[in-house]
Design a protein around this motif. Structure first.
Motif, PDB file in Angstrom:
ATOM      1  N   PHE A  37     -23.736 -79.751  68.955  1.00 54.67           N
ATOM      2  CA  PHE A  37     -23.474 -78.645  68.033  1.00 54.67           C
ATOM      3  C   PHE A  37     -24.356 -78.743  66.786  1.00 54.67           C
ATOM      4  N   ILE A  52     -15.446 -75.571  60.199  1.00 52.12           N
ATOM      5  CA  ILE A  52     -15.620 -75.324  61.629  1.00 52.12           C
ATOM      6  C   ILE A  52     -14.971 -76.477  62.360  1.00 52.12           C
ATOM      7  N   LEU A  93     -14.314 -78.459  65.886  1.00 52.59           N
ATOM      8  CA  LEU A  93     -14.743 -78.673  67.265  1.00 52.59           C
ATOM      9  C   LEU A  93     -13.575 -79.292  68.003  1.00 52.59           C
ATOM     10  N   TRP A 133     -14.673 -73.623  67.239  1.00 50.46           N
ATOM     11  CA  TRP A 133     -15.921 -73.454  68.010  1.00 50.46           C
ATOM     12  C   TRP A 133     -15.554 -73.315  69.483  1.00 50.46           C
ATOM     13  N   GLU A 171     -16.507 -73.720  72.590  1.00 50.43           N
ATOM     14  CA  GLU A 171     -17.610 -74.390  73.267  1.00 50.43           C
ATOM     15  C   GLU A 171     -17.850 -73.850  74.666  1.00 50.43           C
ATOM     16  N   ALA A 214     -21.406 -68.314  73.407  1.00 49.10           N
ATOM     17  CA  ALA A 214     -21.157 -69.123  72.211  1.00 49.10           C
ATOM     18  C   ALA A 214     -22.420 -69.297  71.369  1.00 49.10           C
ATOM     19  N   PHE A 221     -17.480 -65.766  67.000  1.00 51.30           N
ATOM     20  CA  PHE A 221     -17.483 -66.984  66.196  1.00 51.30           C
ATOM     21  C   PHE A 221     -18.612 -66.948  65.163  1.00 51.30           C
ATOM     22  N   TRP A 222     -19.814 -66.631  65.616  1.00 54.02           N
ATOM     23  CA  TRP A 222     -20.960 -66.667  64.703  1.00 54.02           C
ATOM     24  C   TRP A 222     -20.913 -65.554  63.669  1.00 54.02           C
TER      25      TRP A 222
END
Ligand SMILES: *[C@@H]1O[C@H](CO)[C@@H](O)[C@H](O)[C@H]1NC(C)=O
Ligand SMILES: *[C@@H]1O[C@H](CO)[C@@H](O)[C@H](O)[C@H]1NC(C)=O
Ligand SMILES: *[C@@H]1O[C@H](CO)[C@@H](O)[C@H](O)[C@H]1NC(C)=O
Ligand SMILES: *[C@@H]1O[C@H](CO)[C@@H](O)[C@H](O)[C@H]1NC(C)=O
Ligand SMILES: *[C@@H]1O[C@H](CO)[C@@H](O)[C@H](O)[C@H]1NC(C)=O
Ligand SMILES: *[C@@H]1O[C@H](CO)[C@@H](O)[C@H](O)[C@H]1NC(C)=O
Ligand SMILES: *[C@@H]1O[C@H](CO)[C@@H](O)[C@H](O)[C@H]1NC(C)=O
Length: 559
Positions: free
Chosen positions: A403, A494, A496, A523, A525, A530, A537-538
């Motif tokens: 990431f 963020i 993970l 995130w 994944e 993604a 998400f972005w």
């Protein structure tokens, strides 16, 4: 010759006999009086109303019944007899009914008949209608009931005594010719009988007359007042039914005329097609207000009704009043409701849309909005990326590595044009770490914190707080200090992987505080897009990132 003179004699004789018979039955002028209705068993003293008042001799006035002379008429002890022009019935019988005539022939030979009809009823018929001397129905509360005049005349003539009865029950202590009732009410209604007890030739006789008392309630005929319609205009829907209400007030206790009616252009509605009028009257209790109402039903309102003049007419006993009404078109109620509901729906829809796509919208509008504060910001990095480097299992470490080294730079730097300071990538080996971190932190506009929480609780137990670790701890400490204490940079969190069973409890207090304020971005994944700049998400990350990326030129001056 003898025959002729004899014939003349016969003719003369015939003529003289015919003259004689004419004098026996003279032609008399008639004078009539209203009939009398009497009760059997009572006495009746009668003097014709039109007969001049004086003492007549028995020769002057003769009495007849049905044109036949009444015999034995002058005997004072006879049941029927006459005296000085008056006729006496001492004990009336049913068969006494008939026509009676007093014939007066004066000195000059003039003849006049004084006629009267007498009808005798059985005693059981007392109080029935023909025997009543009219009714008393004045509305004044103090009433006077006079004894019927033939009875009164008799009593005057013979010095008789009056007694009064109500519905044939004795009224004690009333011996006047008039019966007085003060403050009459409905209960005083009934049949009042006046009996005169009089003496004639030492014998006692009774004569009676009855009247009915009707209690009439007060009535007030007021000027007719139109209660409805009160407005000059009424809204109506074309093509629909409508009812128009014409309501008029006529007064109190009005039992005579009180009418309400509708006129269309001055014409009665009774015979018109498509119009129907129903009328009714009411008397409110206990106020006795008299109100009449006419309801005009227009089956389907058409264009011509909007031009027509509707007139509500109220007619009372003495006055008539009018009120005019015209119909006005109204936008259909249904249409208005539909419009209102549509507007509401649109508002809700827009609100939902804004709520769902607020971030997209903000990103979309970003280039067009003036963002002065960002332009004045001369810091050279858009974000300082901090992440956990210790106490991780292999999988988590791989994920983090991928990431931080691939995904993050490829999206934010290559696709979106941001400049990131990534710890471990951008620090030159051998440099003074403390100075570098401090410097880079002040040159960054955001603190991008990457949380890896997949590690077990034992890790947190071994390392109660992250800032104990030598490598990552310092970054975190400085970053949180800048974000929380100096408030120079805002934080983007963020996460993970999954949240561990102990949640965020193992994290520094300051970070926990930040997490409580805004939840970390997870995130995704495994998600297909993604790595796409436009994934959900972005977009959320970009929304939190500065609007305008730090300019390339600033890079040179900082480093
Ligand atoms: C009847 O009355 C008229 C006038 O009213 C009069 O001329 C006439 O002589 C009277 N007849 C008798 C019979 O009295
Ligand atoms: C009639 O006669 C009575 C007595 O019999 C007398 O008292 C009365 O005054 C008379 N009336 C008239 C009008 O002559
Ligand atoms: C007298 O005449 C009336 C009708 O004219 C009749 O009803 C009545 O029976 C008559 N009475 C006598 C006694 O003839
Ligand atoms: C009328 O009543 C008085 C007393 O109330 C009495 O003296 C008199 O005799 C009565 N007369 C008749 C005609 O009954
Ligand atoms: C007259 O009327 C009274 C009461 O109404 C009654 O007592 C009396 O017997 C009557 N007399 C005659 C003669 O009818
Ligand atoms: C008509 O109008 C009167 C007065 O406003 C009101 O009392 C009455 O209830 C109305 N009648 C109808 C059928 O609307
Ligand atoms: C008028 O209305 C009344 C009551 O609403 C109804 O009974 C009558 O049949 C109607 N008349 C017409 C001609 O429609």
């Amino acid at each position: 010759m003898m025959d002729a003179s004899g014939l003349l004699l016969v003719i003369f004789a015939v003529m003289s006999t015919s003259e004689c018979s004419e004098t026996a039955e003279p032609q008399c002028n008639d004078s009539d009086q209203y009939p009398f209705y009497l009760l059997e068993g009572e006495a009746f003293y009668f003097v014709h109303l039109n007969l001049p008042k004086r003492n007549y001799s028995n020769e002057e006035v003769t009495w007849h019944r049905n044109n036949s002379r009444i015999e034995n008429i002058y005997d004072e002890n006879e049941r029927i007899h006459c005296h000085g022009g008056a006729l006496f019935f001492l004990n009336l019988l049913i068969e006494d009914s008939g026509f009676y005539t007093a014939r007066l022939i004066d000195q000059s030979g003039k003849c006049k008949n004084y006629n009267v009809k007498i009808e005798v009823f059985e005693a059981s018929r007392r109080g029935s209608t023909p025997l009543l001397w009219g009714s008393i129905d004045t509305s004044s509360t103090n009433k006077r009931i006079p004894c019927p005049h033939p009875v009164e005349d008799t009593c005057e003539m013979f010095g008789g005594n009056y007694t009064w009865y109500k519905d044939f029950n004795l009224l004690q202590g009333n011996h006047e010719d008039n019966l007085r009732i003060d403050s009459a009410t409905k209960q005083h209604e009934g049949i009042y009988t006046c009996i005169c007890t009089w003496t004639h030739n030492n014998k006692v006789y009774n004569s009676s007359g009855s009247r009915e008392l009707i209690f009439k309630e007060q009535a007030a005929y007021l000027e007719v007042e139109i209660l409805s319609p009160t407005n000059k205009e009424q809204f109506a829907d074309e093509g629909f039914q409508i009812k128009l209400n014409c309501s008029v007030f006529c007064g109190i206790n009005v039992k005579t005329v009180c009418d309400a009616t509708w006129l269309i252009n001055g014409v009665q509605v009774n015979q018109m097609d498509g119009y129907n009028q129903t009328t009714y009257g009411i008397m409110e209790e206990p106020s006795k207000k008299t109100i009449s109402t006419a309801i005009l039903t227009i089956e389907t309102v058409s264009a011509k009704d909007f031009q027509a003049e509707f007139k509500c007419a109220g007619k009372g006993l003495y006055t008539t009043n009018y009120a005019t009404l015209s119909l006005k078109k109204r936008e259909s109620m249904i249409r208005m409701v539909i419009a209102a509901v549509s507007v509401l729906f649109i508002c809700v829809f827009v609100a939902l849309l804004v709520k769902c796509f607020a971030i997209d919208l903000a990103l979309l509008l970003r280039p067009y909005l003036p963002l002065r504060s960002h332009r004045e910001d001369t810091r050279s990095y858009d974000a300082y990326v901090v992440y956990e480097t210790q106490s991780m299992d292999v999988v988590a470490e791989e994920t983090l590595c991928r990431f931080v080294t691939q995904t993050l730079p490829s999206v934010l730097e290559e696709k979106c044009g941001y400049r990131l300071f990534i710890h471990g990538r951008d620090d030159i080996p051998g440099e003074d770490r403390v100075a570098l971190v401090e410097d880079s932190m002040t040159q960054s506009r955001r603190l991008l914190v990457i949380l890896t929480l997949g590690s077990g609780s034992e890790v947190a137990d071994q390392h109660p707080s992250l800032h104990d670790s030598v490598t990552g701890g310092f970054d975190w400490q400085v970053g949180l200090h800048h974000a929380l204490v100096q408030r120079e940079m805002s934080v983007i969190l963020i996460q993970l992987g999954e949240t561990g069973p102990q949640g965020y409890k193992h994290l520094p207090i300051g970070l926990q505080h930040l997490i409580r304020k805004s939840a970390p971005l997870r995130w995704p994944e495994s998600s297909r897009d993604a790595a796409a700049c436009n994934s959900r998400f972005w977009k959320r990350v970009r929304y939190l990132m500065p609007a305008v990326p730090a300019k390339k030129c600033q890079k040179a001056s900082v480093i």
